[in-house]
Design an enzyme around this catalytic site. Structure first.
Site, PDB file in Angstrom:
ATOM      1  CB  SER A 212     -12.861 -15.446   6.735  1.00 14.91           C
ATOM      2  OG  SER A 212     -13.290 -14.114   6.558  1.00 14.91           O
TER       3      SER A 212
ATOM      4  CG  ASP B 244      -8.132  -8.303   8.952  1.00 13.17           C
ATOM      5  OD1 ASP B 244      -9.283  -7.832   9.073  1.00 13.17           O
ATOM      6  OD2 ASP B 244      -7.901  -9.527   8.918  1.00 13.17           O
TER       7      ASP B 244
ATOM      8  CG  HIS C 292     -10.720 -11.489   9.489  1.00 16.83           C
ATOM      9  ND1 HIS C 292     -10.312 -10.908   8.312  1.00 16.83           N
ATOM     10  CD2 HIS C 292     -11.579 -12.468   9.146  1.00 16.83           C
ATOM     11  CE1 HIS C 292     -10.902 -11.523   7.289  1.00 16.83           C
ATOM     12  NE2 HIS C 292     -11.692 -12.475   7.772  1.00 16.83           N
TER      13      HIS C 292
END
Ligand SMILES: *[C@@H]1O[C@H](CO)[C@@H](O)[C@H](O)[C@H]1NC(C)=O
Ligand SMILES: *[C@@H]1O[C@H](CO)[C@@H](O)[C@H](O)[C@H]1NC(C)=O
Ligand SMILES: *[C@@H]1O[C@H](CO)[C@@H](O)[C@H](O)[C@H]1NC(C)=O
Ligand SMILES: *[C@@H]1O[C@H](CO)[C@@H](O)[C@H](O)[C@H]1NC(C)=O
Ligand SMILES: *[C@@H]1O[C@H](CO)[C@@H](O)[C@H](O)[C@H]1NC(C)=O
Length: 548
Positions: A281, A518, A521
């Site tokens: 990702s 998060d 990312h």
């Protein structure tokens, strides 16, 4: 017999007085030697003990002892001994004198003081000298002085340039090179030294990974409003992130410049080609960034379309966007490990395994790529690989237990031989992006780790990085037939604790969760844009080289 006797006679022929002197000398020498050696033995043992204690005491610092060069301005620079090689001087860290080494100085283009965030950041990165890196506060204080070097035939000459004196170098050079709007500091420097050959060599050998983040009002290169491709998980601004500084940093290498991304030029570079991202990702993160960066060159958004007609959603793979006017596609394929995630019978049950000897099934889709960027990193964790127990498979054998490094190496070798066999070297350009650090503080990603309070860059590259895997990747890439360019973004991203979505990523239910943040990312616009500037730089270099 006769001979022996004559010898003895001769020795007896020495006069008595002489003999006496000789005996005395010999005996006193023997006595002296005996005492001397006793003394030596004693003193060396005490020396041994002493140095042992010392070694024990300073054990932790032996490997990492920095060479500190004091400069006129009183700043000191750390160069760990291993970094000084090939006469290329490596210096990324500027530090204040020892006792303030924990102060996080926020760098700034013009050297103005940046506002204090006043927030608390506890960093638990696995850094080499993590033991002294217990950051407890971020203090916006004095600006970071800029630092530049000129390399002249094996010797390294260092120049210190105080804050806001970037313009000062430009001033003395009368014969300005045509590049008016360039920020090519190196060119200016070379005018000062007056040696073009050095400059040429330097741009070619420029290590773009060594540098610093510079606050630049002209960034970001697009906005969340102008780009429909940012999926929810990376769309921090839309999700309510209030601060905006994290979008405004560009990377400034020490020894040269990377050109500002130009969407039109990039599209020309990939005209008629397939630009393909394959990986986890974080690669999707970079791929979305690329789509957004290319958008400004397209007047009518309808001239870009998804070839499968789907919306980008998190966790789904396989997208291909076509830029009609340039007959090119920008694609992303999900592949967490690059090798095949399959199933095998273990005992009674069929269980998930990872075929480290077989390339990912999706590989047929990447095969025809003209430019391909691979990565794999974050999924090689204890948690996601079932701790290596009954997980890695080769042939019909499922390893009862295999350590992750060995498995990673074998998987990458599988990938490498696939690339060597199936990618047309003459046509295609292959990149491998190194792993991006994450910045969880006070816990892991699933146990309350956070990064929300960070709104400024760090002055030291930190974060959770698996450097062993980077080294393995580097080693394997070097042994390949195909020329693979490493996009080494690990170190520069390590400064960017401020770049993660934290709580402004994906909604859980109807709300943004503050318990799971998060910190892996990256927000878009943001840090991956700079990785794409790296990619752009390398593509241009390749093109330039192919014209030689
Ligand atoms: C010396 O090292 C030993 C083991 O390596 C350790 O147990 C001991 O505490 C150390 N002593 C000092 C003074 O650091
Ligand atoms: C540490 O820094 C402070 C200023 O921040 C200074 O007053 C002090 O003398 C320094 N101490 C040492 C040991 O260098
Ligand atoms: C780091 O700081 C925290 C909070 O102040 C403290 O609890 C911890 O012991 C410190 N760790 C080290 C290694 O100094
Ligand atoms: C990536 O760049 C950093 C900073 O220059 C360097 O320390 C590191 O060794 C590089 N890693 C690889 C795998 O080349
Ligand atoms: C992506 O493509 C591969 C190969 O065609 C396929 O196996 C996989 O299921 C696809 N994934 C998704 C999420 O569409």
């Amino acid at each position: 017999m006769d001979h022996q006797r004559s010898l003895r006679q001769r020795s007896l022929c020495i006069k008595p007085t002489r003999f006496l002197v000789f005996t005395l000398t010999v005996s006193s020498s023997v006595t002296f030697l005996t005492f001397f050696s006793i003394w030596i033995i004693r003193s060396t043992t005490s020396l041994h003990q002493e140095s042992h204690v010392q070694f024990n005491g300073s054990f932790l610092h032996v490997d990492h002892k920095p060479i500190t060069i004091h400069t006129l301005t009183g700043f000191s620079k750390d160069i760990s001994a291993s970094d000084v090689k090939d006469s290329i001087l490596i210096a990324t860290q500027l530090r204040r004198p020892e006792n303030t080494s924990r102060t996080v100085v926020i760098s700034d283009l013009k050297g103005q003081e940046r506002k204090e965030s006043g927030s608390i950041v506890t960093e638990e990165g696995r850094d080499t000298d993590a033991e002294e890196d217990n950051f407890t506060s971020i203090q916006g204080s004095a600006p970071e002085p800029s630092y530049e070097e000129v390399q002249i035939s094996e010797k390294v000459e260092e120049k210190y340039i105080g804050p806001s004196s970037i313009e000062n170098i430009e001033a003395p050079s009368e014969e300005r090179i045509e590049e008016t709007n360039s920020r090519v500091a190196s060119i200016k420097e070379i005018q000062v030294t007056g040696n073009e050959r050095i400059e040429e060599k330097r741009l070619r050998n420029c290590d773009v990974t060594k540098g610093r983040w510079v606050y630049d009002e002209s960034y970001p290169l697009y906005t969340h409003g102008s780009c429909p491709f940012i999926d929810e998980g990376f769309n921090c601004e839309t999700n309510g992130r209030p601060d905006k500084d994290y979008m405004k940093w560009r990377w400034q290498p020490e020894d040269c410049d990377i050109p500002r991304f130009n969407a039109k030029k990039m599209l020309e570079l990939i005209r008629g080609k397939r630009l393909v991202f394959v990986g986890d990702s974080i690669n999707r993160n970079q791929w979305e960034s690329m789509l957004c960066m290319l958008m400004p060159a397209i007047k009518d958004p309808k001239r870009i379309y998804e070839t499968h007609g789907r919306r980008i959603t998190k966790d789904k793979g396989n997208y291909s966007f076509k830029f009609v006017d340039y007959k090119c596609t920008v694609e992303y394929y999900v592949s967490h490990f690059l090798v095949h995630e399959g199933k095998a019978r273990i005992g009674q049950k069929r269980k998930q395994t990872l075929r480290i000897d077989t390339i990912d099934r999706g590989s047929s889709r990447w095969r025809g790529a003209d430019i391909v960027i691979f990565n794999t990193a974050h999924w090689w964790s204890h948690y996601k690989t079932k701790a290596g127990i009954n997980y890695y498979q080769e042939g019909n054998q499922v390893h009862p237990k295999l350590d992750v490094s060995t498995a990673f190496r074998r998987a990458l070798m599988t990938w490498a031989s696939w690339v060597d066999k199936h990618i047309n070297q003459r046509k295609a350009q292959v990149f491998f992006r190194s792993s991006a650090p994450s910045h969880f503080s006070g816990g892991q990603w699933n146990s309350g780790g956070h990064c929300m309070e960070a709104t400024q860059t760090l002055t030291k590259s930190l974060g959770i990085v698996d450097s062993e895997k980077s080294i393995i990747a580097e080693e394997i890439v070097k042994q390949m037939k195909t020329r693979v360019t490493m996009l080494n973004i690990t170190s520069l991203s390590g400064y960017r604790i401020d770049g993660h979505p934290s709580i402004y990523g994906r909604k859980v239910g109807n709300q943004y969760s503050s318990s799971i943040q998060d910190c892996s990312h990256w927000c878009l616009p943001g840090v991956p844009d700079i990785w794409n500037e790296f990619l752009y730089f390398h593509l241009q270099c390749r093109q330039a080289n192919s014209f030689e």
